[in-house]
Design a protein around this motif. Structure first.
Motif, short mmCIF file in Angstrom:
data_model
loop_
_atom_site.label_atom_id
_atom_site.label_comp_id
_atom_site.label_asym_id
_atom_site.label_seq_id
_atom_site.Cartn_x
_atom_site.Cartn_y
_atom_site.Cartn_z
N UNK A 1 -10.88 5.04 15.79
CA UNK A 1 -11.93 4.92 14.78
C UNK A 1 -12.81 3.71 15.09
N UNK A 2 -14.09 3.83 14.86
CA UNK A 2 -14.99 2.69 14.95
C UNK A 2 -14.91 1.93 13.63
N UNK A 3 -14.63 0.63 13.73
CA UNK A 3 -14.40 -0.18 12.54
C UNK A 3 -15.64 -0.95 12.10
N UNK A 4 -16.55 -1.21 13.03
CA UNK A 4 -17.76 -1.98 12.73
C UNK A 4 -18.99 -1.30 13.33
N UNK A 5 -20.06 -1.32 12.57
CA UNK A 5 -21.39 -1.04 13.11
C UNK A 5 -21.97 -2.39 13.50
N UNK A 6 -22.35 -2.56 14.76
CA UNK A 6 -22.81 -3.87 15.18
C UNK A 6 -23.91 -3.76 16.23
N UNK A 7 -24.83 -4.71 16.13
CA UNK A 7 -25.83 -4.91 17.17
C UNK A 7 -26.03 -6.42 17.31
N UNK B 1 -14.13 -8.98 9.53
CA UNK B 1 -14.52 -8.23 8.33
C UNK B 1 -14.94 -9.16 7.20
N UNK B 2 -14.27 -10.30 7.05
CA UNK B 2 -14.60 -11.22 5.97
C UNK B 2 -15.86 -12.03 6.28
N UNK B 3 -16.09 -12.31 7.55
CA UNK B 3 -17.27 -13.08 7.93
C UNK B 3 -18.48 -12.22 8.25
N UNK B 4 -18.22 -10.93 8.58
CA UNK B 4 -19.28 -10.03 9.05
C UNK B 4 -20.11 -10.71 10.14
N UNK B 5 -19.39 -11.40 11.00
CA UNK B 5 -20.00 -12.11 12.13
C UNK B 5 -18.92 -12.41 13.15
N UNK B 6 -19.13 -11.96 14.39
CA UNK B 6 -18.14 -12.23 15.43
C UNK B 6 -18.14 -13.71 15.80
N UNK B 7 -19.29 -14.35 15.80
CA UNK B 7 -19.34 -15.76 16.17
C UNK B 7 -18.66 -16.64 15.12
N UNK B 8 -18.91 -16.38 13.83
CA UNK B 8 -18.25 -17.18 12.78
C UNK B 8 -16.75 -16.93 12.78
N UNK B 9 -16.35 -15.67 12.96
CA UNK B 9 -14.92 -15.35 13.00
C UNK B 9 -14.25 -16.05 14.18
N UNK B 10 -14.93 -16.07 15.33
CA UNK B 10 -14.36 -16.73 16.51
C UNK B 10 -14.15 -18.22 16.26
N UNK B 11 -15.13 -18.86 15.61
CA UNK B 11 -14.96 -20.29 15.29
C UNK B 11 -13.80 -20.50 14.34
N UNK B 12 -13.66 -19.61 13.36
CA UNK B 12 -12.56 -19.72 12.40
C UNK B 12 -11.22 -19.57 13.10
#
Length: 299
Positions: free
Chosen positions: A45-51, A13-24
């Protein structure tokens, strides 16, 4: 639901990026994505809209974020809250320290350790600024000496020292010079050490260099400063480092550090702590008060 599900959710949620969050989080993207799906399934509930190009919080995700951060904050506070409740005579605390900390600040830290010895066992914990800030936020560290700027929720910052920076240049080209301007370096390549090894201030420096017409850049995959010196000594390459880092090298492959004529960069170092823990009823009130007095007193 486990506490790590919330930690993973907040990182994304803070990075709005799965790749950046994974690195963190020091994990792969695939298992992180799976844990988020597990959390969504359990909450219904769906927590993120993502593509493939975009990640955004849904309404449910935005509502969950402050709740999750509050829960994580309370969970991470358990150790020091317990120590405060038990009122142990001497509390062991860790103070974060960045690499290449100025000797003056190291001496002041020793005095803090001596002045607080009756109530605290102060130990040091090394790390880069970004990791130390997060550790202070979590409550793992009592305080930290980090490179600024720092903008983090709930964190108090006391600037202590500003050290001027200069250009690290090949001595064969600049050894007879007393200074250099940015305009003289537009044909040179700017070199930095590996990502994550430099203070965030260097991101601002990169923008300044590009605006001055310095477009070529090399980023090493190692964080060893000596490697930067080796590349600079080859010629047509420069770095930015502390002016005090000039070692007076001589001979083949030497480098030199010169001040800029048209640019005055400086690296600031500060003391940070969690605001709530330094309040009069906080467990670190005395330590932070003593540290502030020691670090700011006249030499």
């Amino acid at each position: 639901m486990e506490i790590f599900h919330l930690r993973y959710f907040v990182a994304v949620a803070e990075n709005l990026s799965f790749s950046r969050a994974a690195r963190q989080l020091n994990m792969a993207t695939s298992p992180l994505s799976q844990r988020i799906r597990d959390l969504e399934r359990e909450l219904g509930r769906r927590l993120f809209d993502r593509d493939s190009h975009h990640v955004a919080l849904t309404g449910a995700g935005a509502a969950l974020l402050p709740v999750a951060k509050d829960v994580l904050g309370r969970f991470d506070d358990i150790p020091w809250q317990l120590r405060r409740a038990l009122g142990s005579e001497r509390q062991t605390v860790y103070v974060g320290v960045v690499p290449a900390l100025h000797s003056q600040l190291r001496e002041r830290l020793e005095r803090v350790e001596e002045r607080c010895a009756e109530g605290f066992v102060v130990k040091r914990w090394p790390g880069n600024s970004a990791n130390l800030v997060k550790a202070v936020q979590r409550g793992d560290l009592a305080m930290a000496l980090v490179h600024l700027p720092v903008h983090a929720e709930g964190i108090e910052v006391l600037e202590l020292l500003r050290e001027p920076l200069g250009a690290l240049l090949p001595a064969a080209e600049f050894g007879s010079r007393s200074s250099v301007s940015l305009s003289e370096l537009t044909d040179h390549t700017y070199v930095t050490s590996a990502p994550g090894t430099l203070p965030t201030y260097f991101d601002q420096l990169r923008v300044r260099l590009k605006s001055a017409g310095i477009q070529k850049e090399i980023t090493l995959n190692i964080g060893d400063y000596a490697s930067v010196r080796e590349i600079v000594a080859n010629g047509s390459v420069f770095g930015i480092t502390l002016l005090s880092a000039n070692s007076g090298e001589s001979g083949r492959g030497a480098s030199v550090v010169l001040p800029f004529r048209d640019f005055s960069p400086a690296l600031a170092t500060g003391l940070i702590w969690r605001r709530d823990r330094a309040e009069p009823d906080g467990d670190l009130y005395r330590l932070v008060t003593e540290a502030g007095a020691v670090f700011t007193e006249a030499s």
